[in-house]
Write a protein that holds these residues in place. Sequence first.
Motif, short mmCIF file in Angstrom:
data_model
loop_
_atom_site.label_atom_id
_atom_site.label_comp_id
_atom_site.label_asym_id
_atom_site.label_seq_id
_atom_site.Cartn_x
_atom_site.Cartn_y
_atom_site.Cartn_z
N GLY A 1 0.80 -1.22 0.00
CA GLY A 1 0.00 0.00 0.00
C GLY A 1 0.84 1.27 0.00
O GLY A 1 2.04 1.26 0.25
N ALA A 2 0.17 2.39 -0.25
CA ALA A 2 0.80 3.70 -0.20
C ALA A 2 0.56 4.38 1.15
O ALA A 2 0.94 5.52 1.35
N GLU A 3 -0.11 3.65 2.05
CA GLU A 3 -0.29 4.11 3.42
C GLU A 3 0.39 3.12 4.35
O GLU A 3 0.58 1.96 4.00
N GLY A 4 0.77 3.63 5.53
CA GLY A 4 1.45 2.75 6.45
C GLY A 4 1.47 3.29 7.86
O GLY A 4 0.81 4.29 8.17
N THR A 5 2.26 2.62 8.70
CA THR A 5 2.31 2.91 10.13
C THR A 5 3.75 3.24 10.54
O THR A 5 4.69 2.54 10.14
N VAL A 6 3.90 4.29 11.33
CA VAL A 6 5.22 4.69 11.83
C VAL A 6 5.68 3.67 12.88
O VAL A 6 4.98 3.44 13.86
N THR A 7 6.86 3.05 12.66
CA THR A 7 7.38 2.09 13.63
C THR A 7 8.48 2.70 14.50
O THR A 7 8.77 2.19 15.57
N SER A 8 9.13 3.77 14.04
CA SER A 8 10.04 4.55 14.89
C SER A 8 10.28 5.89 14.20
O SER A 8 10.10 6.01 12.98
N TRP A 9 10.68 6.87 14.98
CA TRP A 9 10.92 8.19 14.38
C TRP A 9 11.86 8.99 15.27
O TRP A 9 12.03 8.71 16.46
N SER A 10 12.49 9.99 14.66
CA SER A 10 13.30 10.94 15.42
C SER A 10 13.12 12.30 14.78
O SER A 10 12.65 12.40 13.64
N LEU B 1 4.72 -0.05 5.47
CA LEU B 1 3.58 0.14 4.56
C LEU B 1 2.58 -1.01 4.71
O LEU B 1 2.97 -2.14 5.03
N ASP B 2 1.32 -0.71 4.48
CA ASP B 2 0.29 -1.74 4.59
C ASP B 2 0.59 -2.89 3.63
O ASP B 2 0.80 -2.66 2.43
N GLY B 3 0.62 -4.10 4.14
CA GLY B 3 0.95 -5.26 3.31
C GLY B 3 2.41 -5.67 3.42
O GLY B 3 2.78 -6.74 2.95
N ALA B 4 3.22 -4.82 4.06
CA ALA B 4 4.64 -5.15 4.25
C ALA B 4 4.88 -5.56 5.70
O ALA B 4 4.10 -5.23 6.59
N ASP B 5 5.97 -6.30 5.91
CA ASP B 5 6.32 -6.73 7.27
C ASP B 5 7.61 -6.09 7.77
O ASP B 5 8.03 -6.35 8.89
N THR B 6 8.27 -5.31 6.92
CA THR B 6 9.46 -4.57 7.35
C THR B 6 9.23 -3.08 7.08
O THR B 6 8.25 -2.72 6.41
N SER B 7 10.12 -2.26 7.56
CA SER B 7 9.90 -0.81 7.49
C SER B 7 10.83 -0.14 6.49
O SER B 7 11.96 -0.58 6.26
N ALA C 1 1.57 6.14 14.46
CA ALA C 1 0.79 7.10 13.65
C ALA C 1 0.61 6.54 12.24
O ALA C 1 1.47 5.84 11.71
N ARG C 2 -0.52 6.89 11.63
CA ARG C 2 -0.80 6.45 10.26
C ARG C 2 -0.36 7.55 9.28
O ARG C 2 -0.66 8.73 9.47
N VAL C 3 0.33 7.12 8.24
CA VAL C 3 0.86 8.08 7.27
C VAL C 3 0.61 7.57 5.84
O VAL C 3 0.34 6.39 5.64
#
Lengths: 152, 353
Positions: free
Chosen positions: A73-82, A104-110, A127-129
């Motif tokens: 997908g073109a949407e996803g979830t933040v797994t870490s940030w700085s 990203l939605d459908g992926a298992d890595t970041s 957060a969703r992005v």
Amino acid sequence: MNDAQGGAELLHAPLVIEYGFMRTTGPVIGAFLTGLREQRVLGIRGADGRVVCPPAEYDPTTGAPLSDMVEVGAEGTVTSWSWVAEPREDEPLSTPHALALIRLDGADTSMLHVIDVPGPDSVRTGARVRIRWAEEPEGLITDIACFELLEA
Amino acid sequence: MAPARDVAVVATAQTDHRRALPELSEVEMIQPVIRQVLDAVGGIGEIDFTCSGSSDYLAGQAFSFVMTLDAVGAYPPIVESHVEMDGAWALYEAWLKIQAGHADTALVYSYSKASPGDLPKVMSRGLDPYYYGPLWPDSVAMAGLQARAMLDAGTITAEEMAQIAHRNRTAATANPHAQVSGSPSVDELLAAPMFSDPLRRHDLPPISDGGVAVVLAAGDRARAWSDRPAWIRGIDHRIDSHNFGARDLTTAPSIALAAQKAGLAGAAVDIAELHAPFSHQEKIVRTELGLGDGVEVNPSGGALAANPMLAAGLIRIAEVADRISAGTAGRGVAHATGGQLLQQNLVCVLEGE
């Protein structure tokens, strides 16, 4: 060894270093970058069935060669940030922003990229992005201009 | 597996590390350090193999290490090699050369000057050139991703990070080579604003110019040169994926694997010198090595006190060796890292007899 010896003036001159290599991207990375040009994001199925995105030519854990590319997908979830308070030249955004890992939605890595948010209080893990595409795609990771927050 | 030949660190020297040494070239910076260890063993004529570690990206020219060979001297001819890695890996190559019987003694040195460039930006050139490099992520923000992952997972707290910074820089007051020594209280550190959220300035290593040199010798050569050689009981290096987004950043399994292969668990250690440039990384290294509470960690102040790129790992080995040779430690472990986010790791177990 002090910074200045005997008060003598040190002469300075700029030195611009360039490593002007062209890189070939191969069947996996090349397919991913070509997909970005068409606003599609591809991952690759790993040896354990997990989808690695961006795709790797070899399984990150077992080293097995991979070939089964799948669209994510073109949407996803933040797994870490700085927080990048003072962006340097060449970074994707010239304004303060978050550097982030995004699954990203459908992926298992970041994926590593940046999020255009006004301040560190606006972003959090989980957060969703979504992708904001560049206006003129070139077949580079920067065809993703940045990520932006999905409205709650 | 025990090494075939007994090899020891018999001499070490390092610069007084500084934020910038603009009046010195790399050669001028490292030459006195090389001279110091060579004087301790009778000169370059005693050395069978020379291996160095440095980076063209920091020196600003290709094959920059060739220029630095001037510091070893033009005569007699030497057998030499180089790694574009921390000097700990140059030491590994030299150790292998001795294990293979191709040398009995070796000079190992490494150095860098980060001051002419913008180090957090230069570091991005070591990343994957397709997915990461074009984003030019600065190394401090990259480290912040790892710290955040640990904070989110509950494997560290901001207080622990400040305690690590405080302990290292307090220890550094006894290290004459340290660049940053002494620390405000933990409470004062925690009251400071974020530098690159979730990192405060105290969580960051200094940017350093500096270098280090070590002499290795096998068997009786080592005993002739040192009253108490620091014997390398085991050494190994391993790597985690360069695909940081596919890693669990709260761990570094390559450290545990290297420690296992180096035989760290064979006997207790008194001291550990850990190459953890960012405060939170010390917790990962310590956990992966399985160090108990009785181990003194980073009596030198570690990379939080001085972090010359390409040298800070070999300095860890030198610091452990110095304490063993001085008789203040019996057995110790040194850890070196390369790349970002503890990607590559080397573990070296040293012991006196």
